[in-house]
Design an enzyme around this catalytic site. Structure first.
Site, PDB file in Angstrom:
ATOM      1  N   GLY A 181       0.766  -1.251   0.000  1.00 12.67           N
ATOM      2  CA  GLY A 181       0.000   0.000   0.000  1.00 12.67           C
ATOM      3  C   GLY A 181       0.789   1.289   0.000  1.00 12.67           C
ATOM      4  CD  GLU A 233       1.631   0.584   7.329  1.00 14.57           C
ATOM      5  OE1 GLU A 233       1.140   0.665   6.186  1.00 14.57           O
ATOM      6  OE2 GLU A 233       1.511  -0.414   8.044  1.00 14.57           O
ATOM      7  CG  ASP A 234      -1.213   1.469   3.211  1.00 17.47           C
ATOM      8  OD1 ASP A 234      -0.909   1.231   4.398  1.00 17.47           O
ATOM      9  OD2 ASP A 234      -1.832   0.656   2.499  1.00 17.47           O
ATOM     10  CG  ASP A 276      -8.101   0.385  10.422  1.00 14.14           C
ATOM     11  OD1 ASP A 276      -8.791   1.163  11.074  1.00 14.14           O
ATOM     12  OD2 ASP A 276      -8.579  -0.651   9.906  1.00 14.14           O
ATOM     13  CE  LYS A 280      -9.702   3.791   7.820  1.00 19.66           C
ATOM     14  NZ  LYS A 280     -10.270   2.475   7.464  1.00 19.66           N
ATOM     15  CG  PHE A 331     -12.735   0.368   3.095  1.00 20.14           C
ATOM     16  CD1 PHE A 331     -11.764  -0.310   3.826  1.00 20.14           C
ATOM     17  CD2 PHE A 331     -12.764   0.202   1.720  1.00 20.14           C
ATOM     18  CE1 PHE A 331     -10.838  -1.145   3.205  1.00 20.14           C
ATOM     19  CE2 PHE A 331     -11.841  -0.629   1.083  1.00 20.14           C
ATOM     20  CZ  PHE A 331     -10.889  -1.299   1.834  1.00 20.14           C
ATOM     21  CG  ASP A 366      -5.854  -3.373  -1.204  1.00 19.32           C
ATOM     22  OD1 ASP A 366      -5.351  -2.838  -0.206  1.00 19.32           O
ATOM     23  OD2 ASP A 366      -6.266  -4.551  -1.207  1.00 19.32           O
ATOM     24  NE  ARG A 417      -2.415  -3.188  -3.613  1.00 19.18           N
ATOM     25  CZ  ARG A 417      -2.470  -3.237  -2.283  1.00 19.18           C
ATOM     26  NH1 ARG A 417      -2.337  -2.129  -1.596  1.00 19.18           N
ATOM     27  NH2 ARG A 417      -2.654  -4.375  -1.659  1.00 19.18           N
TER      28      ARG A 417
HETATM   29  P1  IMP Z   1      -4.002  -2.002  10.949  1.00 20.20           P
HETATM   30  O1  IMP Z   1      -3.022  -3.111  11.211  1.00 20.20           O
HETATM   31  O2  IMP Z   1      -5.359  -2.308  11.509  1.00 20.20           O
HETATM   32  O3  IMP Z   1      -3.512  -0.640  11.375  1.00 20.20           O
HETATM   33  O4  IMP Z   1      -4.277  -1.974   9.408  1.00 20.20           O
HETATM   34  C1  IMP Z   1      -3.329  -1.583   8.569  1.00 20.20           C
HETATM   35  C2  IMP Z   1      -3.536  -2.103   7.182  1.00 20.20           C
HETATM   36  O5  IMP Z   1      -4.907  -2.374   6.882  1.00 20.20           O
HETATM   37  C3  IMP Z   1      -3.122  -1.038   6.211  1.00 20.20           C
HETATM   38  O6  IMP Z   1      -1.743  -1.094   5.960  1.00 20.20           O
HETATM   39  C4  IMP Z   1      -3.983  -1.342   5.008  1.00 20.20           C
HETATM   40  O7  IMP Z   1      -3.367  -2.302   4.199  1.00 20.20           O
HETATM   41  C5  IMP Z   1      -5.253  -1.924   5.599  1.00 20.20           C
HETATM   42  N1  IMP Z   1      -6.320  -0.892   5.708  1.00 20.20           N
HETATM   43  C6  IMP Z   1      -6.812  -0.303   6.825  1.00 20.20           C
HETATM   44  N2  IMP Z   1      -7.792   0.582   6.561  1.00 20.20           N
HETATM   45  C7  IMP Z   1      -7.925   0.569   5.213  1.00 20.20           C
HETATM   46  C8  IMP Z   1      -8.783   1.317   4.305  1.00 20.20           C
HETATM   47  O8  IMP Z   1      -9.610   2.176   4.663  1.00 20.20           O
HETATM   48  N3  IMP Z   1      -8.621   1.020   2.983  1.00 20.20           N
HETATM   49  C9  IMP Z   1      -7.725   0.101   2.524  1.00 20.20           C
HETATM   50  N4  IMP Z   1      -6.910  -0.590   3.334  1.00 20.20           N
HETATM   51  C10 IMP Z   1      -7.005  -0.365   4.674  1.00 20.20           C
HETATM   52 MG    MG Z   2      -0.561  -1.655   4.469  1.00 19.93          MG
END
Ligand code: IMP
Ligand code: MG
Length: 191
Positions: free
Chosen positions: A49, A103-104, A107, A135, A156, A163, A169
């Site tokens: 991402g 990071e992209d 979350d 977020k 989302f 993606d 992407r």
């Molecule tokens: P985390 O581990 O919950 O912080 O999630 C991180 C990963 O979840 C990111 O690197 C993304 O690949 C994916 N992700 C979280 N939210 C979104 C979103 O809104 N759109 C697309 N991918 C997301």
């Molecule tokens: Mg990611």
């Protein structure tokens, strides 16, 4: 493009390219200032991402630095599975090094937590995080997110590297899920 359809879901424009670029300008400026006296940091991009953000960010970094990528996975569809597994290891030593994770999106923070653990186990000297999207409402750890380019609600989003089930992407702008339009289309298709 104002709306896009990806598989079964409809998305609407959320942040145009120009605005994303401005947010990256601001983050790069802060990083250049904060790290100007640190020894040759390594920027670690989290695949897949972060690829667009990583490229745009690095063009603005004026520090002597190294770059590498790591790949982790925690996501299936539109909700986090909560399980993070390391898929591709670090391609270079981080022992005694100053690290900037790129990071992209952050979350829940599960990915970042896992990554900090890996980097710490490998002897990183310092770790900072730059993320295109953040977020805060969904974030559940206390690791500081040093450089969030854009903070958003728990919606989302796709595009600019992000993606939906691996597609979207390549979109230049960022789009947000449009539940109403998604439902409308579903109803039409059912008939
Ligand atoms: P985390 O581990 O919950 O912080 O999630 C991180 C990963 O979840 C990111 O690197 C993304 O690949 C994916 N992700 C979280 N939210 C979104 C979103 O809104 N759109 C697309 N991918 C997301
Ligand atoms: Mg990611």
């Amino acid at each position: 493009m104002k709306n896009v359809q990806l598989y079964d879901k409809s998305f609407k424009l959320y942040m145009p390219y120009e605005e994303i670029q401005k947010a990256i300008d601001a983050v790069a400026e802060k990083i250049n200032e904060d790290l100007k006296d640190e020894h040759t940091p390594i920027f670690v991009g989290v695949l897949t991402g972060s690829f667009m953000f990583f490229g745009d960010l690095m063009k603005r970094i004026n520090l002597e630095c190294e770059t590498c990528f790591i790949r982790l996975a925690s996501y299936e569809g539109t909700s986090s599975t909560g399980v993070v597994k390391q898929v591709l290891g670090l391609t270079q030593s981080v022992k005694g090094r100053n690290i900037v994770v790129v990071e992209d999106i952050v979350d829940t923070g599960t990915t970042i937590k896992e990554l900090y653990q890996i980097l710490n186990e490998n002897g990183a000297r310092s770790i900072r995080t730059a993320t295109l999207m953040f977020k805060p409402g969904s974030y559940k750890y206390n690791i500081k997110i040093d450089y969030p380019a854009v903070s958003i609600p728990n919606d989302f989003i796709v595009g600019f590297g992000l993606d939906y089930d691996q597609i979207g992407r390549n979109l230049k702008d960022i789009y947000v899920l449009d539940p109403e339009e998604t439902e409308k289309r579903k109803a039409i298709n059912v008939k």
